[in-house]
Write an enzyme that holds these catalytic residues in place. Structure first.
Site, PDB file in Angstrom:
ATOM      1  NE  ARG A  41       0.021  18.067  26.346  1.00 16.28           N
ATOM      2  CZ  ARG A  41      -0.943  18.105  25.417  1.00 16.28           C
ATOM      3  NH1 ARG A  41      -1.082  17.115  24.546  1.00 16.28           N
ATOM      4  NH2 ARG A  41      -1.760  19.137  25.353  1.00 16.28           N
ATOM      5  CE  LYS A  86      -4.533  -2.917   6.502  1.00 13.90           C
ATOM      6  NZ  LYS A  86      -5.293  -1.944   5.723  1.00 13.90           N
ATOM      7  CE1 TYR A  96      -3.427  23.680  26.711  1.00 11.40           C
ATOM      8  CE2 TYR A  96      -3.776  24.348  28.991  1.00 11.40           C
ATOM      9  CZ  TYR A  96      -4.285  23.928  27.766  1.00 11.40           C
ATOM     10  OH  TYR A  96      -5.629  23.750  27.607  1.00 11.40           O
ATOM     11  CG  PHE A 142      -1.927   1.100   1.209  1.00 10.69           C
ATOM     12  CD1 PHE A 142      -2.877   1.198   0.214  1.00 10.69           C
ATOM     13  CD2 PHE A 142      -1.909   2.068   2.197  1.00 10.69           C
ATOM     14  CE1 PHE A 142      -3.795   2.238   0.190  1.00 10.69           C
ATOM     15  CE2 PHE A 142      -2.827   3.111   2.196  1.00 10.69           C
ATOM     16  CZ  PHE A 142      -3.773   3.193   1.185  1.00 10.69           C
ATOM     17  CD  GLN A 195      -8.601  -0.095   5.720  1.00 11.03           C
ATOM     18  OE1 GLN A 195      -7.877  -1.074   5.828  1.00 11.03           O
ATOM     19  NE2 GLN A 195      -9.570  -0.005   4.829  1.00 11.03           N
ATOM     20  NE  ARG A 237      -4.635  12.777  23.060  1.00 15.41           N
ATOM     21  CZ  ARG A 237      -4.516  14.101  22.981  1.00 15.41           C
ATOM     22  NH1 ARG A 237      -3.323  14.665  22.976  1.00 15.41           N
ATOM     23  NH2 ARG A 237      -5.589  14.876  22.928  1.00 15.41           N
ATOM     24  CG  HIS A 270      -1.167  -6.761   4.837  1.00 17.03           C
ATOM     25  ND1 HIS A 270      -0.754  -7.059   3.551  1.00 17.03           N
ATOM     26  CD2 HIS A 270      -1.706  -5.528   4.763  1.00 17.03           C
ATOM     27  CE1 HIS A 270      -1.018  -6.054   2.751  1.00 17.03           C
ATOM     28  NE2 HIS A 270      -1.581  -5.096   3.461  1.00 17.03           N
ATOM     29  CG  ASP A 287       3.604  -1.665   6.749  1.00 18.74           C
ATOM     30  OD1 ASP A 287       2.649  -2.037   7.464  1.00 18.74           O
ATOM     31  OD2 ASP A 287       3.474  -0.881   5.795  1.00 18.74           O
TER      32      ASP A 287
HETATM   33  C1  LIG Z   1       0.888  -2.623   4.038  1.00 18.99           C
HETATM   34  C2  LIG Z   1       0.154  -1.442   4.579  1.00 18.99           C
HETATM   35  N1  LIG Z   1       0.831  -0.495   5.245  1.00 18.99           N
HETATM   36  C3  LIG Z   1       0.211   0.588   5.765  1.00 18.99           C
HETATM   37  C4  LIG Z   1      -1.136   0.760   5.628  1.00 18.99           C
HETATM   38  C5  LIG Z   1      -1.761   2.022   6.138  1.00 18.99           C
HETATM   39  O1  LIG Z   1      -2.728   1.821   7.130  1.00 18.99           O
HETATM   40  P1  LIG Z   1      -3.935   2.845   7.311  1.00 18.99           P
HETATM   41  O2  LIG Z   1      -4.914   2.612   6.222  1.00 18.99           O
HETATM   42  O3  LIG Z   1      -4.467   2.471   8.677  1.00 18.99           O
HETATM   43  O4  LIG Z   1      -3.370   4.222   7.308  1.00 18.99           O
HETATM   44  C6  LIG Z   1      -1.901  -0.205   4.959  1.00 18.99           C
HETATM   45  C7  LIG Z   1      -3.367  -0.034   4.820  1.00 18.99           C
HETATM   46  O5  LIG Z   1      -4.008  -0.428   3.913  1.00 18.99           O
HETATM   47  C8  LIG Z   1      -1.232  -1.328   4.411  1.00 18.99           C
HETATM   48  O6  LIG Z   1      -1.904  -2.269   3.719  1.00 18.99           O
END
Ligand SMILES: Cc1ncc(COP(=O)(O)O)c(C=O)c1O
Length: 415
Positions: A226, A197, A233, A97, A194, A243, A171, A168
């Site tokens: 922070r 997922k 502040y 992605f 997301q 967050r 998945h 990363d």
């Molecule tokens: C391999 C990979 N990395 C990063 C992301 C990014 O995640 P998000 O959609 O939560 O920003 C995705 C989302 O589809 C992804 O498939």
């Protein structure tokens, strides 16, 4: 001759829908209502995100979990926490992605593409090695489709060249490599929650690490700069509010209760489907590495060789869809081919460095082949059902193969 293809007027193999996604029930409803009634809707007031961070981190072999608003900023925050910036180079796969690469740009660093392996669809260690320059500071292996990347090789290369390894794992919730959970294999890791997922709250992400210094930096970056003993502040550097909210935390705590059982089912069904499909000419399910002790199967991915199968990918997808099997070609672009990279449309980032870059010169033939002609995806919810579901999917592929000669006129683009 078996029944005609549904695409040509025959009866589809499957008319029932597959398991719907997301899966939820009374537990989510109760927890959301409890959060609503508590009046504590923000991460700093409530208990849900804090509890989720701890549970998710432990499950992924880590001491620290920092929940954030999505799996794109989690990558970026991890890079910033590690001090990547100033036009450093970060090696990423071209078959992923877009966020894996844009997170690098948004850290004001340069994404450098290294090709994937044609069998596993994960970063090829030899290509990573070849892409290293004196400016390389990090590598981001993606555990593609839920199968851990070749982490032994990644960590060895990183040790030789003093690189940060950012997994990363968008998945790969719950996947393991030599029985060790992803998220704890590199120096720091990123997950996404997301909608599509395997663990979801509609949106969301998390960073996991066992490095106290990186964890503290991520926490500061995700909380407006922070610092742990600062007052409300008081802000120590430019940053934002990333967050995660309590409603998402509540949903994620319930979804986490379901993850283990769902992952077991997907892994069992994924193996079964791979065994059935591997015997068909020209069909290559993602090769499973010996080190993959649990595959989370966010996707069941196949490479289809049109010459060996006897029909193009577009025709096969059209035929499978008509048989009642949802599927797609997946990414239509290898990332260096995206207009964003071809036009170097990097917004406020990489002003000086962009001039010297030419993504048109990237050599990633495996990623190109998969994007342009051979990749085929089935989504994770297709693997959440019974053995009959898997038999239907396999039966549809077999039927399409039997009737491949009839597919000559169906080379339409289906994605
Ligand atoms: C391999 C990979 N990395 C990063 C992301 C990014 O995640 P998000 O959609 O939560 O920003 C995705 C989302 O589809 C992804 O498939």
């Amino acid at each position: 001759m078996a029944q005609a293809l549904a695409l040509l007027g025959g009866t589809p193999i499957r008319t029932r829908p597959f398991t719907a996604w997301p899966v939820f029930g009374a537990a989510e409803e109760e927890r959301l209502l409890r959060t609503l009634r508590s009046g504590n809707w923000g991460r700093l007031d409530g208990v849900e995100v804090a509890e989720f961070e701890k549970r998710f981190a432990v499950l992924h072999g880590c001491q620290h979990g920092i929940a954030v608003v999505n799996g794109t900023v989690s990558l970026r925050i991890a890079l910033l926490a590690a001090g990547i910036s100033g036009e450093d180079e970060v090696i990423v796969p071209p078959y992923t992605f877009v966020s894996t690469a844009t997170a690098v740009l948004e850290a004001n660093a340069i994404p450098v593409f290294a090709d994937i392996d044609l069998g596993t669809f994960n970063l090829d260690p030899a290509a990573v090695e070849a892409a290293i320059t004196p400016r390389t500071k990090a590598v981001i292996p993606v555990h593609f489709a839920g199968q851990p990347a070749d982490m032994d090789a990644m960590m060895a290369i990183a040790a030789d060249h003093d690189l940060l390894v950012l997994e990363d794992a968008a998945h790969a919730h719950g996947a393991t490599y030599r029985e060790r959970p992803v998220g704890s294999l590199g120096h720091i890791a990123s997950f996404s929650f997301q909608s599509s997922k395997n663990l979801t709250a509609g949106e969301g992400g998390i960073i996991t690490t066992n490095d106290d210094r990186l964890a503290e930096a991520c926490r500061s970056i995700h909380n407006c700069g922070r610092v742990p003993d600062g007052v409300w502040y008081e802000h120590h550097f430019v940053s934002g509010n990333y967050r995660l909210g309590e409603f998402q935390g509540a949903v994620l705590n319930c979804q986490l209760d379901r993850l283990d059982a769902q992952t077991t089912i997907r892994d069992r069904n994924g193996r079964r489907l791979a065994d059935r499909l591997a015997v068909l000419p020209g069909i290559y399910p993602q090769a499973r590495s010996a080190e993959c002790t649990r595959h989370s199967y966010h996707l069941f991915m196949i490479r289809i060789d049109p010459a060996a199968f006897g029909a193009t990918r577009a025709a096969v997808i059209a035929a499978l869809q008509a048989e009642g099997i949802p599927c797609s070609a997946g990414y239509g672009y290898s990332l260096p081919d995206q207009p964003l990279f071809r036009n170097k449309a990097f917004g406020p980032f990489l002003h000086r460095a962009a001039e010297a870059l030419d993504y048109g010169k990237c050599q990633c033939p495996n990623s190109d082949l998969i994007c342009r002609e051979q990749g085929l995806w089935l989504e994770q919810n297709l693997l959440l059902g019974s053995e009959q579901d898997i038999d239907d999917i396999a039966g549809a592929f077999e039927k399409v193969h039997t009737h491949r000669a009839a597919l000559g006129g169906f080379d339409v683009q289906t994605t």
